[in-house]
Each structure stands twice: as C-alpha cells, then as structure tokens.
Design an enzyme around this catalytic site. Structure first.
Site, PDB file in Angstrom:
ATOM      1  N   SER A 110     -39.057 -37.039  88.856  1.00  0.00           N
ATOM      2  CA  SER A 110     -37.928 -37.577  89.561  1.00  0.00           C
ATOM      3  C   SER A 110     -38.153 -38.460  90.700  1.00  0.00           C
ATOM      4  O   SER A 110     -39.572 -38.319  91.345  1.00  0.00           O
ATOM      5  CB  SER A 110     -37.240 -36.519  90.403  1.00  0.00           C
ATOM      6  OG  SER A 110     -36.138 -36.927  91.110  1.00  0.00           O
ATOM      7  N   GLN A 131     -38.056 -40.860  86.081  1.00  0.00           N
ATOM      8  CA  GLN A 131     -36.625 -40.812  86.389  1.00  0.00           C
ATOM      9  C   GLN A 131     -36.278 -41.713  87.469  1.00  0.00           C
ATOM     10  O   GLN A 131     -36.947 -41.872  88.539  1.00  0.00           O
ATOM     11  CB  GLN A 131     -36.062 -39.519  86.665  1.00  0.00           C
ATOM     12  CG  GLN A 131     -34.484 -39.634  86.906  1.00  0.00           C
ATOM     13  CD  GLN A 131     -34.330 -39.651  88.457  1.00  0.00           C
ATOM     14  OE1 GLN A 131     -35.084 -39.349  89.343  1.00  0.00           O
ATOM     15  NE2 GLN A 131     -33.155 -40.309  88.696  1.00  0.00           N
ATOM     16  N   TYR A 133     -33.296 -43.756  90.154  1.00  0.00           N
ATOM     17  CA  TYR A 133     -31.994 -44.008  90.643  1.00  0.00           C
ATOM     18  C   TYR A 133     -31.805 -45.582  90.836  1.00  0.00           C
ATOM     19  O   TYR A 133     -32.815 -46.195  91.159  1.00  0.00           O
ATOM     20  CB  TYR A 133     -31.904 -43.226  92.025  1.00  0.00           C
ATOM     21  CG  TYR A 133     -31.761 -41.703  91.471  1.00  0.00           C
ATOM     22  CD1 TYR A 133     -30.574 -41.219  90.867  1.00  0.00           C
ATOM     23  CD2 TYR A 133     -32.661 -40.841  92.266  1.00  0.00           C
ATOM     24  CE1 TYR A 133     -30.347 -39.965  90.775  1.00  0.00           C
ATOM     25  CE2 TYR A 133     -32.393 -39.415  91.957  1.00  0.00           C
ATOM     26  CZ  TYR A 133     -31.408 -39.186  91.207  1.00  0.00           C
ATOM     27  OH  TYR A 133     -31.194 -37.696  90.916  1.00  0.00           O
ATOM     28  N   THR A 159     -30.894 -42.452  85.586  1.00  0.00           N
ATOM     29  CA  THR A 159     -29.559 -41.303  85.993  1.00  0.00           C
ATOM     30  C   THR A 159     -28.552 -42.348  86.442  1.00  0.00           C
ATOM     31  O   THR A 159     -28.565 -43.166  87.390  1.00  0.00           O
ATOM     32  CB  THR A 159     -30.003 -40.477  87.091  1.00  0.00           C
ATOM     33  OG1 THR A 159     -31.275 -39.733  86.463  1.00  0.00           O
ATOM     34  CG2 THR A 159     -28.934 -39.641  87.404  1.00  0.00           C
ATOM     35  N   ARG A 168     -22.118 -30.937  97.929  1.00  0.00           N
ATOM     36  CA  ARG A 168     -22.554 -29.581  97.544  1.00  0.00           C
ATOM     37  C   ARG A 168     -22.739 -28.507  98.620  1.00  0.00           C
ATOM     38  O   ARG A 168     -23.535 -28.820  99.647  1.00  0.00           O
ATOM     39  CB  ARG A 168     -24.124 -29.615  97.233  1.00  0.00           C
ATOM     40  CG  ARG A 168     -24.171 -30.861  95.989  1.00  0.00           C
ATOM     41  CD  ARG A 168     -25.540 -31.385  95.562  1.00  0.00           C
ATOM     42  NE  ARG A 168     -25.256 -32.480  94.602  1.00  0.00           N
ATOM     43  CZ  ARG A 168     -26.440 -33.100  94.202  1.00  0.00           C
ATOM     44  NH1 ARG A 168     -27.706 -32.894  94.751  1.00  0.00           N
ATOM     45  NH2 ARG A 168     -26.171 -34.045  93.551  1.00  0.00           N
ATOM     46  N   LYS A 255     -29.370 -41.208  81.452  1.00  0.00           N
ATOM     47  CA  LYS A 255     -28.958 -39.858  81.572  1.00  0.00           C
ATOM     48  C   LYS A 255     -27.597 -39.888  82.630  1.00  0.00           C
ATOM     49  O   LYS A 255     -27.430 -40.392  83.435  1.00  0.00           O
ATOM     50  CB  LYS A 255     -30.059 -39.173  82.352  1.00  0.00           C
ATOM     51  CG  LYS A 255     -29.826 -37.591  82.802  1.00  0.00           C
ATOM     52  CD  LYS A 255     -30.994 -36.939  83.576  1.00  0.00           C
ATOM     53  CE  LYS A 255     -30.968 -35.654  83.615  1.00  0.00           C
ATOM     54  NZ  LYS A 255     -29.860 -35.330  84.850  1.00  0.00           N
ATOM     55  N   HIS A 279     -25.164 -33.296  85.625  1.00  0.00           N
ATOM     56  CA  HIS A 279     -26.054 -32.958  86.645  1.00  0.00           C
ATOM     57  C   HIS A 279     -26.046 -31.825  87.104  1.00  0.00           C
ATOM     58  O   HIS A 279     -26.116 -31.290  88.407  1.00  0.00           O
ATOM     59  CB  HIS A 279     -25.689 -34.152  87.598  1.00  0.00           C
ATOM     60  CG  HIS A 279     -26.910 -34.858  88.459  1.00  0.00           C
ATOM     61  ND1 HIS A 279     -27.078 -35.830  88.451  1.00  0.00           N
ATOM     62  CD2 HIS A 279     -27.563 -34.154  89.738  1.00  0.00           C
ATOM     63  CE1 HIS A 279     -28.229 -36.160  89.188  1.00  0.00           C
ATOM     64  NE2 HIS A 279     -28.510 -35.272  89.713  1.00  0.00           N
ATOM     65  N   ARG A 282     -23.634 -30.434  89.650  1.00  0.00           N
ATOM     66  CA  ARG A 282     -23.720 -30.854  90.885  1.00  0.00           C
ATOM     67  C   ARG A 282     -23.050 -32.056  91.366  1.00  0.00           C
ATOM     68  O   ARG A 282     -23.296 -32.498  92.499  1.00  0.00           O
ATOM     69  CB  ARG A 282     -25.260 -30.920  91.262  1.00  0.00           C
ATOM     70  CG  ARG A 282     -26.044 -29.729  90.902  1.00  0.00           C
ATOM     71  CD  ARG A 282     -27.488 -29.874  90.636  1.00  0.00           C
ATOM     72  NE  ARG A 282     -28.280 -30.726  91.912  1.00  0.00           N
ATOM     73  CZ  ARG A 282     -28.530 -30.010  93.136  1.00  0.00           C
ATOM     74  NH1 ARG A 282     -28.097 -28.801  93.073  1.00  0.00           N
ATOM     75  NH2 ARG A 282     -29.134 -30.802  94.150  1.00  0.00           N
TER      76      ARG A 282
END
Length: 385
Positions: A110, A131, A133, A159, A168, A255, A279, A282
């Site tokens: 990540s 991954q 962002y 993502t 959350r 993703k 996700h 989430r």
C-alpha cells in the site's frame, strides 16, 4: 510455542489477533464505515451461495495453480494492499511479503504502508505489486511511481474509491494515529499487549515509510497528518488513468469497481485487470457486497469481449469463498483481513498459516464439487437460487 497445525480456520486466527493487537489497530482492520452493513454483507453474501456436491469423481491430481495477469500463482489469491500493516505487527509488510513470496502468490504494498517500497524490495527476491492513491502533489506521485519501477514492482494497482474518506466511527472514537498517541486509554491498552510492544521496540519503522522524507515538508508525524488530510484528490477521474499510464509502462490494475458501467469505462483505459471491491465496506456503507456486484460486471465485460481480467476482494474468509468467486467469474481474488489476522497473531508464520488454510479449503471444496483443476471451475458448481 503454539502448534499452528491446531489453527484450523481464519476465525481461529482472528480471535488470537484480537487478543494480541492494540484495540485501535484491530478496529482499523476489522470494521467498516457508518452502520457497517456493507462490511457485514461482504461476508454474509458468500454464505448464500451453495455448492453442488458431486460424487464418484476421481479426485487425484488436484491443483489450485493458475495465472493472474500472466504471473503463475499457487492459487488465485493475492495479498491486498492494506494501510498500516506495519502497525499490526512490527515490519508487517516485510513479513507478509516474505510469506507471499514463499507461498507463490503476489503481495501488494500500500501507498500508506509503514515499511517503504525500498524496505520490502530489500527483503524479498520476487517482484511485488504496488498500490497507488491519486494525490494532489503530482511531483510526489511521479517520484512514487519511479520508486516502484526502480524496486522492480511488476504491477501497479490504482485505487479508485478513496477520493474522500468514508466515515469510520471506530477510528474516530479511538483517535487512530501512527504511532499511537500516549493517551491514558492507549497506554492502558498497550500494557495489555506486551508481545506487540516488544516487537515494535525492535524496529524503527513506525510511520508511513513511503511518505515521510519523500513528500515536500513532511519530516515528522505532525507534518504528516496535515499533508495526508490535504492530499487525497477528490478530482480523480478517468483522465487521470492516462496520466498514470504515461509514467508507468507495466501491468496496470484498477481497484474499486462496483458498477457494470464503470467496468466498461475501465476496460477502455486498457487496464490489464480490475478488482471488484467496495474497500472492505470501509467507504460507502449501503453499497452491495463485492460478491453480489461481481456477476453483472463479468457479464458486461463479456458482452464487449474485453480481455481485461476481473478479480474481486471483500469478505473472503476461506478457500470456499475463493471458489465461489471463481465460479462467478473472478479469475483472481485478493485477501486483506484474512492475512492481517495471521500477521497480528503470529507474524510471518501466521500469514503462511492463513494461506495454507485457504488453499486447503479451496482444493478440498473444489474436489467435492467434481473438479481437480481450478481453471476448469465454472458457475455450474453452484446451485441456482
């Protein structure tokens, strides 16, 4: 020492994990947004899919080996990118990557990892996936992509479903931070987690390794918090995928696809694979489960004869879940919480045990459904409902 052979299912690992890991990091992993209805549906909807049990079929020579984006894998499973993995267990990303490498499946690091790209590359020999962002700071993103190239990453996972952060509730109540703030509640909880504390004292990796020291004006925890809050880009759109492709010439995976129309748009970008994912429940609470969204997406891509692979994640807690996903058209799957349970419980050995459990369940259930080769599994193994 614990006899890991007595750990027979992922739920066993979850219970031990909950006992060993500080509450804020357990809650960060094992919860969803708002009412957590989508988080629960991810698990529950798998159980509604019933198998057709077949008998008097030769079960010798079983194999779960297949390919994901051209890479040979021991089973159609990859480790999903999960933030803060190195706070579930000290050096957690390195430990999980090692377990995945030895088991013969891909590991995805990540952007929000504790161990950096370079840390994982230095401790593994098999190329891993990275991954990404979409951030406002494009210079930082270019450098991040270049670092992934230099580390030999064999795929980039972009993502798409975190332009803004889902609410959350548990993270807010726990005051989630990396490392934990020295509040009275946190100190009391840490006092009950001596093994976690001991391992964490043995490492210097306690903050976001891909960001601190690499992003402008981010040199410590306080500046990191400000930067992170400002950087996730709400303007993300399909045109940004072209921007990324201009800087990344390797395999590209998108993703966060949950809609058939979006899947068709993703296919038009030339991506090698998409991951049907909410996700882990989430982000948008009230969205369908990933497994419920999968069939329509597979059908839409079949109609346009897209060569893009379709994978899924969300709610996988067993090899049977992997088999169900495969039957509904997912060529591959990703696991997040299942490997984190093992990591928090027993480190690298725990991740390996989680993978062993999933593969054994996959192989055995496949045989009971009349197949010995995972690539031959079709929707016919499921009862029509």
């Amino acid at each position: 020492m614990t006899n890991l052979a007595k750990i027979t299912c992922i739920e066993d690992l979850r219970r031990i994990y909950k006992f060993k890991v500080p509450r804020m990091f357990y809650d960060y992993c094992d919860s969803g947004s708002y009412t957590e209805s989508t988080y629960r549906a991810n698990i529950d909807d798998f159980q509604a899919l019933k198998f057709r049990q077949r008998v008097a079929v030769n079960m010798e020579g079983r194999s779960t080996q297949t390919k994901m984006i051209g890479e040979t894998v021991s089973m159609p499973v990859a480790i999903a990118p999960t933030g803060l993995t190195g706070m579930q267990r000290a050096d957690g990303e390195i430990l999980a990557a090692k377990a995945a490498e030895h088991f013969g499946i891909p590991f995805t690091l990540s952007t929000m990892s504790i161990c950096s790209i370079e840390d994982v590359a230095a401790n593994t020999s098999r190329p891993f996936w990275f991954q990404l962002y979409m951030m406002r700071d494009r210079e930082f993103m270019e450098n991040l992509i270049q670092r992934a190239k230099l580390a030999g990453c064999s795929a980039l996972v972009v993502t798409l479903d975190l332009q803004v952060l889902g609410q959350r509730h548990k993270d807010i109540k726990n005051g989630l931070s990396t490392p934990p703030k020295p509040t009275l509640m946190n100190l009391l909880n840490l006092a009950l987690k001596p093994e976690w504390c001991w391992h964490m004292m043995q490492t210097k990796r306690r903050t976001f390794g891909n960001i601190v020291g690499h992003a402008k004006n981010v040199s410590d925890v306080s500046s990191l918090a400000t930067w992170t809050a400002e950087q996730f880009d709400p303007r993300l759109n399909w045109g940004d995928i072209e921007w990324i492709k201009g800087r990344w010439d390797g395999k590209l995976i998108l993703k966060g696809i949950m809609d058939a129309e979006d899947a068709v748009l993703a296919a038009q970008t030339g991506a090698d694979a998409i991951i049907v994912s909410n996700h882990g429940g989430r982000q948008l609470d009230g969205a369908p489960s990933s497994i419920a969204a999968l069939p329509a997406i597979v059908e839409a891509l079949d109609k346009i004869n897209s060569p893009m692979e379709v994978w899924m994640d969300g709610g996988i807690r067993s090899g049977q879940d992997v088999l169900r996903a495969r039957a509904l058209g997912a060529q591959g799957t990703m696991i997040g919480r299942a490997f984190l349970y093992g990591l928090g419980a027993y480190g690298q050995e725990g991740v390996t045990r989680a993978l062993e459990i999933i593969q054994k369940e996959l192989e055995t259930s496949m045989a009971f459904c009349g197949h010995t080769q995972i690539d031959q599994v079709t929707r016919d193994i499921l009862l029509k409902v």
